[in-house]
Enzyme design. Structure first.
Site, short mmCIF file in Angstrom:
data_model
loop_
_atom_site.label_atom_id
_atom_site.label_comp_id
_atom_site.label_asym_id
_atom_site.label_seq_id
_atom_site.Cartn_x
_atom_site.Cartn_y
_atom_site.Cartn_z
N ASP A 13 0.79 -1.10 -0.04
CA ASP A 13 0.45 -0.04 -0.10
C ASP A 13 0.52 1.38 0.05
O ASP A 13 0.70 2.29 0.17
CB ASP A 13 -0.77 0.04 1.00
CG ASP A 13 -1.63 -1.13 1.40
OD1 ASP A 13 -2.12 -1.75 0.07
OD2 ASP A 13 -1.97 -1.82 2.14
N LYS A 16 1.89 1.89 -5.03
CA LYS A 16 3.12 1.81 -6.16
C LYS A 16 2.57 2.29 -7.75
O LYS A 16 2.85 2.68 -8.50
CB LYS A 16 3.29 0.24 -5.84
CG LYS A 16 3.98 -0.24 -5.10
CD LYS A 16 4.53 -1.74 -4.56
CE LYS A 16 3.39 -2.82 -4.55
NZ LYS A 16 3.08 -1.47 -3.09
N GLY A 40 -3.81 -4.08 -4.74
CA GLY A 40 -4.52 -3.47 -5.11
C GLY A 40 -3.95 -2.32 -5.55
O GLY A 40 -3.72 -1.24 -4.41
N HIS A 41 -4.14 -1.77 -6.90
CA HIS A 41 -3.21 -0.79 -7.36
C HIS A 41 -4.27 0.42 -7.74
O HIS A 41 -5.15 -0.03 -8.63
CB HIS A 41 -1.72 -1.19 -8.23
CG HIS A 41 -1.09 -2.16 -7.84
ND1 HIS A 41 -0.09 -3.19 -8.20
CD2 HIS A 41 -0.69 -2.17 -6.40
CE1 HIS A 41 0.44 -2.95 -7.86
NE2 HIS A 41 0.28 -3.28 -6.46
N GLN A 223 2.48 -6.01 -3.18
CA GLN A 223 2.35 -5.82 -1.50
C GLN A 223 4.19 -5.50 -1.79
O GLN A 223 4.64 -4.32 -2.01
CB GLN A 223 2.45 -7.76 -0.92
CG GLN A 223 1.27 -7.94 -1.23
CD GLN A 223 1.12 -8.91 -2.42
OE1 GLN A 223 1.67 -9.39 -2.44
NE2 GLN A 223 -0.42 -8.78 -3.04
#
Ligand code: IMP
Length: 429
Positions: A13, A16, A40-41, A223
């Site tokens: 988080d 990125k 989750g990006h 991650q």
């Protein structure tokens, strides 16, 4: 530089997605090498927000080819949903633009059910997984009984998926949770197979040729370093290699690909973590709320995948230095500096104390992290709003001082700074 690697330097988080977006503007390929839809990006372009879980976020740039490498574990159902949602947003997701490794592993409903059942069985000692079946899928991979993307192409796939679910049901039965309907799932997976077949290819070979002909490959990690299965805060980690060396095994590249690699470590201006596990600089009370936000804004500290509130704390320089070493980070991208605006004073952890000892490197890596006390230094904050600033020189002296301190602790320069969630709110140094 042909191979560029973006890694998270904390517990995931770090933001990125937006850093990938910046580098992807000049990339030929953009590739994911680990994890699955636990990631989750988020990328914000104007008033459009793209939330990607599986497909490399670089796909938003028209000229790139997106690759999902062999190191990934892929839930075909969520992948197809993500492909459809990107297509609805006018992002082309064709077999020409998205290539999936034949050797990537499949996530099945058995993995999802086992992940959730095992978390319940762990009770107070739970890991706080995302419930996406990641651990069980990598367990099957390591025990050599997993299903891979290439299996979707085989004539006996129906039998294989059915056998896999029946096998999973045996464990679910022992754990006392409802068993799954193997026939229904195998029918559903036949449909997924039909749709995904044209996308499955030998991505290792393709990326190798691309690098040999001078193309730029941007590898995006999911991650963060501290969640790496080997080098993270084990057992409170994910089940894959999240660090830069994983790019080689996770994309099927040789050591020659790394010779001139550029490794960009993404670090949030403060520290966050979701899930269980030690967090030496963790804050609670008003300051925690101030850093986390209330959840009303998309950039507040609530999980993109699970919506869970994130734990927050001051930046941890000991862990940052560790991340630089484990990944071979050559430069840093610092995100969310704007969130610190308005704080009178900011703290940074520069060392750990245990008893009389003060340490900047830990004797057994991240083992027993909870036994240390952070040693914090206090630096001045700033009040100026920085979201509209686009150059290093415009930044308040105190903000520059904070970033310089961070670079000195890490031993590598800060090259990019994000001052807001929109694509343009970046300062390149
Ligand atoms: P899993 O990857 O779902 O097995 O979860 C293992 C641990 O990694 C849990 O603490 C999760 O909260 C954490 N985790 C997994 N994916 C992410 C991510 O993308 N960002 C932050 N934490 C994550």
């Amino acid at each position: 530089m042909p191979l560029q690697v973006i890694v998270g330097a904390q517990w995931g988080d770090e933001g990125k997605g937006r850093i990938v977006d910046w580098f992807a503007a000049d990339a030929d390929y953009t590739a994911r090498f680990n994890g699955g839809d636990n990631a989750g990006h988020t990328v914000t372009v104007g008033n459009k927000i793209f939330k990607l879980h599986l497909i490399p976020s670089g796909i938003i740039h028209d000229q790139t080819i997106a690759v999902m490498g062999n190191g990934m574990v892929i839930n075909p159902k969520t992948l197809l949903e993500e492909m459809d949602s990107l297509s609805r947003a006018d992002i082309s997701v064709t077999p020409e633009r998205l290539h999936i490794s034949h050797a990537a592993h499949l996530i099945t409903p058995a993995h999802l059910a086992l992940d959730r059942a095992m978390e319940i069985a762990r009770a107070a000692g739970n890991i706080g997984t995302t419930g996406r079946g990641i651990g069980p899928a990598y367990t099957d991979k390591a025990s050599r009984r997993g299903l891979r993307m290439a299996d979707l192409l085989s004539n006996d796939f129906t039998d294989r998926i059915r056998d896999h679910i029946i096998e999973g049901n045996r464990t679910l039965h022992i754990l006392g949770v409802p068993e799954l309907d193997a026939t229904k799932i195998s029918d559903e997976y036949q449909e997924f197979a039909a749709r995904l077949k044209p996308f499955i290819t030998d991505t290792s070979c393709e990326l190798h040729s691309a690098l040999r002909t001078g193309k730029t490959v941007l590898a995006e990690s999911a991650q963060g370093t501290l969640l790496d299965v080997d080098h993270g805060t084990y057992p409170f980690v994910t089940s894959s290699t999240t660090t830069a060396p994983g790019v080689l095994t996770g994309l099927g590249l040789g050591l020659d690909a790394a010779r001139e690699a550029r490794v960009i470590g993404v670090v949030k201006a403060f520290q966050t973590r979701v899930g269980s596990g030690p967090f030496p600089t963790e804050l609670d009370g008003e300051m925690a709320l101030r850093l986390r936000g209330t959840g009303e804004q998309p950039w507040d500290e609530y999980g993109t995948t699970t919506g869970r509130p994130r734990r927050v704390g001051w930046l941890d320089g000991v862990l940052l230095r560790y991340a630089v070493r484990i990944n071979g980070i050559s430069e840093l991208a610092v995100t969310k500096l704007d969130i610190l605006c308005g704080l009178e004073k900011i703290q940074i952890c520069t060392a750990y104390r245990r008893g009389q000892e003060e340490l900047t490197d830990l004797p057994f890596g991240l083992m027993d992290l909870s036994s240390y006390e952070p040693v914090n230094v206090i630096v001045p904050g700033w009040h100026e709003k920085i979201s509209d600033m686009r150059t290093w020189e415009e930044l308040p002296t105190a903000a520059q001082g904070y970033l310089d301190k961070l670079a000195t602790m890490a031993g590598v320069p800060v090259r990019l700074v994000s001052v807001g969630s929109e694509r343009k709110q970046l300062i390149s140094r």
